[in-house]
Design a protein around this motif. Sequence first.
Motif, PDB file in Angstrom:
ATOM      1  N   ASP A  39      51.318   7.156  -9.449  1.00  0.00           N
ATOM      2  CA  ASP A  39      52.265   8.489  -9.052  1.00  0.00           C
ATOM      3  C   ASP A  39      51.610   9.643  -8.190  1.00  0.00           C
ATOM      4  O   ASP A  39      51.159  10.480  -8.746  1.00  0.00           O
TER       5      ASP A  39
ATOM      6  N   GLU B 162      52.697  11.885  -6.168  1.00  0.00           N
ATOM      7  CA  GLU B 162      52.986  13.429  -6.258  1.00  0.00           C
ATOM      8  C   GLU B 162      52.729  13.913  -7.547  1.00  0.00           C
ATOM      9  O   GLU B 162      52.351  15.131  -7.606  1.00  0.00           O
ATOM     10  N   PHE B 163      52.866  13.126  -8.568  1.00  0.00           N
ATOM     11  CA  PHE B 163      52.517  13.850 -10.028  1.00  0.00           C
ATOM     12  C   PHE B 163      51.120  14.237 -10.008  1.00  0.00           C
ATOM     13  O   PHE B 163      50.669  15.208 -10.398  1.00  0.00           O
TER      14      PHE B 163
ATOM     15  N   GLN C 143      49.378  14.947  -7.396  1.00  0.00           N
ATOM     16  CA  GLN C 143      49.227  16.385  -6.545  1.00  0.00           C
ATOM     17  C   GLN C 143      49.307  17.464  -7.442  1.00  0.00           C
ATOM     18  O   GLN C 143      48.891  18.347  -7.306  1.00  0.00           O
TER      19      GLN C 143
END
Lengths: 269, 252
Positions: A159, A161-162, A164
């Motif tokens: 994941d 985005e998570f 990040q």
Amino acid sequence: MLEALQFEFMRNALWAGLLASVACGIIGTLVVVNRIVFISGGIAHAAYGGVGIAFFLGISPTFSAAVFSLVIAAVMATVTLRNKQRADTIIGVLWALGMAVGIILIDLTSGYRVDVMSYLFGSILAVPSDDLIMMVVLDVVIVAVVAFFYNGFLAMSFDEEFAQTMGVPVKTLYFILLGLMALSVVMVIRVVGLILVIALLTIPPYIAEKFSVSLAWMMVFSTILSCIFSFTGLWLSYAFNLTSGATVILVASLFFFVSLLWGRARVST
Amino acid sequence: MEDLAVEVRNVSFAYDGHPVLRDVNLEIRKGEFLAVMGPNGGGKTTLLKILLGILKPGKGSVLLFGKHPGEMAHKIGYVPQDTNINKEFPISVMDVTLMGRLAALGSGWRYSATDRLLARQALERVKMWDYRHRPVGRLSGGQRQRVFIARALAANPAILFMDEPTASVDKEFQTELFEFLKELNTSMTIVVVSHDMAVLSSYVKSVACLNQTLYYHDAAEITDEMMEMAYHCPVELVAHGMPHRVLRRHED
């Protein structure tokens, strides 16, 4: 097979198969879960440019291919991060450009072009002991880097985005991954040749994913499968006097389709 | 100023010259439960990514608890949309939950016993501890969302962001979800982003409508007529460009 082991080239071939399988298992797993198979193909084929440069300048092809692949990997990493929409087109262009540069430079090099086929289809039966040492070093680097950043790679792959939001430097990890991929590709070219690299990078992880409980196990299973494919292919190519790289891929593909059918059968029951 | 969780000042954002957000201003107080509504393509996801620090605003500034989002990673809980997840990925419920601890770790990202304990507590809180060895791909949509909430809670966040929380969850679980969020809201600020009116339940304390530009609604009474207005608000607001009130502030 056993009597074949008295030959040094055969023993070296088995070692090369094993060492390349470690790289394939680990990096191939990250390639498959991050869906960057196309990039790995691009780097593998563009590596031929490095081979061409080596012949033209009279330097070590493995070294030259490694440096050239690293440069191409850095360019591809930059492009895919900057322009996601058109990244595939640019990778396709670099893929073809690398090969074209290789072919032209080999054209321009007078005489000697016997060895060229071995880069396209592999030359596992002609791996000198020096190369084995280099492969050990590369494997150690790959295992160490992936082990150190394992949780970061895991988060990025699962994941992005998570990861990040958690402050994981995914861009840096992406560059590191493509760099490791370039080194693996150069190593795997030894075994199956640059045209067949994608198969050995992707087929073992694809099968391993189905019965792995974690990314680490997927890497281990992929390595084992890759070894099985390499050794079986090597034995068949020796027994029936076939091109080793193509035979390895044929064995891997056979397993791939069996796993597909098996997966279907399991779903329908 | 000290009681602000989020401060968005004059934020604009464009993809390749195509404007997505225009001059957005938003203040979210600590303890708020805000729903950001708006049509698909209205910029909700972009605004969320800017708040999370994934995207940098083209213009303007964003502060979380007075600091840049990047410095606040350890205070942020993020629950993404279920659809973003690769269901074939070989990973257990526990390993997913542990990712919530990443921001608190050093660059080697090694989990300690404390991290495992916090992950366990988070899983127990969403009643998913019994599933800890299960691959996340083999859970139902509702169960997976609980795991993602647990992952966010493992970070011990001061603010929780949820993207389309009702998208992959059936009606029955939605009520349960909002009850749970209401309980969480006693200890953290919550921001929910959705195009679905279902999130406009009585649990939400305030509403913002986003369609390139943002309108913030604080306090008001819910009537059928106003629900209707809110439902159409992204379109309507663009039409007459006037803010209107939708929900009353809850006094509990």
